[in-house]
Design a protein around this motif. Structure first.
Motif, PDB file in Angstrom:
ATOM      1  N   ILE A   1       4.168   3.450  13.960  1.00  0.00           N
ATOM      2  CA  ILE A   1       4.944   2.321  13.461  1.00  0.00           C
ATOM      3  C   ILE A   1       5.687   2.735  12.188  1.00  0.00           C
ATOM      4  O   ILE A   1       5.294   3.675  11.505  1.00  0.00           O
ATOM      5  N   ASP A   2       6.762   2.017  11.893  1.00  0.00           N
ATOM      6  CA  ASP A   2       7.538   2.285  10.692  1.00  0.00           C
ATOM      7  C   ASP A   2       6.786   1.806   9.464  1.00  0.00           C
ATOM      8  O   ASP A   2       6.033   0.834   9.508  1.00  0.00           O
ATOM      9  N   THR A   3       7.023   2.470   8.359  1.00  0.00           N
ATOM     10  CA  THR A   3       6.434   2.095   7.083  1.00  0.00           C
ATOM     11  C   THR A   3       7.228   0.954   6.480  1.00  0.00           C
ATOM     12  O   THR A   3       8.455   0.963   6.517  1.00  0.00           O
ATOM     13  N   VAL A   4       6.532  -0.037   5.938  1.00  0.00           N
ATOM     14  CA  VAL A   4       7.199  -1.151   5.274  1.00  0.00           C
ATOM     15  C   VAL A   4       7.564  -0.720   3.861  1.00  0.00           C
ATOM     16  O   VAL A   4       6.709  -0.206   3.119  1.00  0.00           O
ATOM     17  N   SER A   5       8.807  -0.916   3.486  1.00  0.00           N
ATOM     18  CA  SER A   5       9.278  -0.547   2.155  1.00  0.00           C
ATOM     19  C   SER A   5       8.510  -1.325   1.093  1.00  0.00           C
ATOM     20  O   SER A   5       8.345  -2.533   1.191  1.00  0.00           O
TER      21      SER A   5
ATOM     22  N   THR B   1       3.921   1.332   1.173  1.00  0.00           N
ATOM     23  CA  THR B   1       3.683   2.601   1.847  1.00  0.00           C
ATOM     24  C   THR B   1       2.211   2.861   2.077  1.00  0.00           C
ATOM     25  O   THR B   1       1.797   3.194   3.195  1.00  0.00           O
ATOM     26  N   ALA B   2       1.383   2.710   1.060  1.00  0.00           N
ATOM     27  CA  ALA B   2      -0.058   2.962   1.212  1.00  0.00           C
ATOM     28  C   ALA B   2      -0.662   1.995   2.215  1.00  0.00           C
ATOM     29  O   ALA B   2      -1.485   2.381   3.056  1.00  0.00           O
ATOM     30  N   THR B   3      -0.249   0.731   2.153  1.00  0.00           N
ATOM     31  CA  THR B   3      -0.738  -0.278   3.097  1.00  0.00           C
ATOM     32  C   THR B   3      -0.334   0.098   4.518  1.00  0.00           C
ATOM     33  O   THR B   3      -1.155   0.045   5.442  1.00  0.00           O
ATOM     34  N   SER B   4       0.915   0.487   4.711  1.00  0.00           N
ATOM     35  CA  SER B   4       1.430   0.837   6.040  1.00  0.00           C
ATOM     36  C   SER B   4       0.698   2.038   6.627  1.00  0.00           C
ATOM     37  O   SER B   4       0.332   2.037   7.805  1.00  0.00           O
ATOM     38  N   GLU B   5       0.488   3.064   5.802  1.00  0.00           N
ATOM     39  CA  GLU B   5      -0.181   4.268   6.291  1.00  0.00           C
ATOM     40  C   GLU B   5      -1.641   3.990   6.620  1.00  0.00           C
ATOM     41  O   GLU B   5      -2.156   4.457   7.646  1.00  0.00           O
ATOM     42  N   ALA B   6      -2.325   3.222   5.782  1.00  0.00           N
ATOM     43  CA  ALA B   6      -3.723   2.881   6.045  1.00  0.00           C
ATOM     44  C   ALA B   6      -3.831   2.007   7.287  1.00  0.00           C
ATOM     45  O   ALA B   6      -4.741   2.170   8.108  1.00  0.00           O
ATOM     46  N   TYR B   7      -2.911   1.074   7.456  1.00  0.00           N
ATOM     47  CA  TYR B   7      -2.864   0.193   8.620  1.00  0.00           C
ATOM     48  C   TYR B   7      -2.729   1.031   9.898  1.00  0.00           C
ATOM     49  O   TYR B   7      -3.461   0.827  10.866  1.00  0.00           O
TER      50      TYR B   7
ATOM     51  N   PRO C   1      -9.803  -0.282   0.129  1.00  0.00           N
ATOM     52  CA  PRO C   1      -9.940  -0.102   1.572  1.00  0.00           C
ATOM     53  C   PRO C   1      -9.060  -1.040   2.399  1.00  0.00           C
ATOM     54  O   PRO C   1      -8.779  -2.161   1.991  1.00  0.00           O
ATOM     55  N   TYR C   2      -8.650  -0.536   3.537  1.00  0.00           N
ATOM     56  CA  TYR C   2      -7.913  -1.326   4.530  1.00  0.00           C
ATOM     57  C   TYR C   2      -8.610  -1.130   5.878  1.00  0.00           C
ATOM     58  O   TYR C   2      -9.113  -0.045   6.175  1.00  0.00           O
ATOM     59  N   GLN C   3      -8.612  -2.182   6.694  1.00  0.00           N
ATOM     60  CA  GLN C   3      -9.204  -2.092   8.028  1.00  0.00           C
ATOM     61  C   GLN C   3      -8.536  -3.143   8.912  1.00  0.00           C
ATOM     62  O   GLN C   3      -8.269  -4.260   8.464  1.00  0.00           O
ATOM     63  N   VAL C   4      -8.271  -2.763  10.164  1.00  0.00           N
ATOM     64  CA  VAL C   4      -7.656  -3.694  11.108  1.00  0.00           C
ATOM     65  C   VAL C   4      -8.566  -3.917  12.310  1.00  0.00           C
ATOM     66  O   VAL C   4      -9.442  -3.100  12.608  1.00  0.00           O
ATOM     67  N   GLN C   5      -8.314  -5.029  12.987  1.00  0.00           N
ATOM     68  CA  GLN C   5      -9.027  -5.367  14.212  1.00  0.00           C
ATOM     69  C   GLN C   5      -7.974  -5.588  15.296  1.00  0.00           C
ATOM     70  O   GLN C   5      -7.005  -6.321  15.080  1.00  0.00           O
ATOM     71  N   VAL C   6      -8.171  -4.936  16.431  1.00  0.00           N
ATOM     72  CA  VAL C   6      -7.178  -4.961  17.509  1.00  0.00           C
ATOM     73  C   VAL C   6      -7.766  -5.665  18.722  1.00  0.00           C
ATOM     74  O   VAL C   6      -8.913  -5.412  19.102  1.00  0.00           O
ATOM     75  N   THR C   7      -6.975  -6.546  19.326  1.00  0.00           N
ATOM     76  CA  THR C   7      -7.365  -7.217  20.560  1.00  0.00           C
ATOM     77  C   THR C   7      -6.557  -6.623  21.702  1.00  0.00           C
ATOM     78  O   THR C   7      -5.334  -6.513  21.616  1.00  0.00           O
ATOM     79  N   PHE C   8      -7.272  -6.204  22.741  1.00  0.00           N
ATOM     80  CA  PHE C   8      -6.660  -5.602  23.921  1.00  0.00           C
ATOM     81  C   PHE C   8      -6.838  -6.521  25.116  1.00  0.00           C
ATOM     82  O   PHE C   8      -7.866  -7.186  25.252  1.00  0.00           O
ATOM     83  N   ASN C   9      -5.872  -6.532  26.013  1.00  0.00           N
ATOM     84  CA  ASN C   9      -6.008  -7.127  27.338  1.00  0.00           C
ATOM     85  C   ASN C   9      -5.678  -5.990  28.293  1.00  0.00           C
ATOM     86  O   ASN C   9      -4.521  -5.638  28.460  1.00  0.00           O
ATOM     87  N   GLY C  10      -6.720  -5.389  28.851  1.00  0.00           N
ATOM     88  CA  GLY C  10      -6.538  -4.151  29.593  1.00  0.00           C
ATOM     89  C   GLY C  10      -6.254  -3.055  28.584  1.00  0.00           C
ATOM     90  O   GLY C  10      -6.999  -2.858  27.642  1.00  0.00           O
TER      91      GLY C  10
END
Length: 146
Positions: free
Chosen positions: A121-125, A128-134, A72-81
């Motif tokens: 976003i572009d996929t990191v060479s 690929t799986a990490t980039s797509e899940a991200y 599994p992959y999961q990200v946390q995003v911080t927004f200002n507005g």
């Protein structure tokens, strides 16, 4: 006799990698069954956590957990507005190889997300799986945050 020795050595050399192979998906599957949850799709049903808002107007949203063949992959995003000010990976697969790949790709993916202000976003060479899940988890967090 000489051909038999060569054939024996080559057979042994071919068997060594098979004997040393340990699939990482067994750990993920056993962990999922131990928790009583089945992970059959590519994403979990939830779209992410509800945003938590700080006093200064920033809010943090956790994207959905995205299951890959490596874990599994999961990200946390911080927004200002509506501006993305930070993106952090909060969950990565448990095996060392996938963690190493995720750790090396994370700064590039974070920079891409901050520049694009979206999940396009572009996929990191090599990741690929990490980039797509991200990107999928990032999109879920953006959807939940807006």
């Amino acid at each position: 006799m000489r051909r038999a020795v060569i054939a024996l050595v080559l057979t042994a050399a071919g068997l060594v990698p098979l004997l040393r192979y340990h699939p990482s998906t067994a750990t993920t599957a056993s962990a999922a069954s131990a928790q009583g949850t089945a992970r059959t799709g590519t994403t979990t049903p939830s779209a992410g956590s509800p945003p938590s808002t700080a006093a200064n107007g920033t809010r943090t949203v956790t994207g959905s957990e995205v299951e890959t063949e490596f874990g599994p992959y999961q990200v946390q995003v911080t927004f200002n507005g509506s501006t993305i000010t930070d993106v952090q990976m909060v969950e990565t697969p448990s095996d060392r190889r996938s963690q190493r790949i995720a750790d090396s790709a994370a700064p590039t993916l974070r920079q891409e997300a901050l520049q694009a202000q979206s999940a396009k976003i572009d996929t990191v060479s090599g990741a690929t799986a990490t980039s797509e899940a991200y990107a999928q988890s990032l999109q879920a967090a953006i959807d939940a945050g807006n």
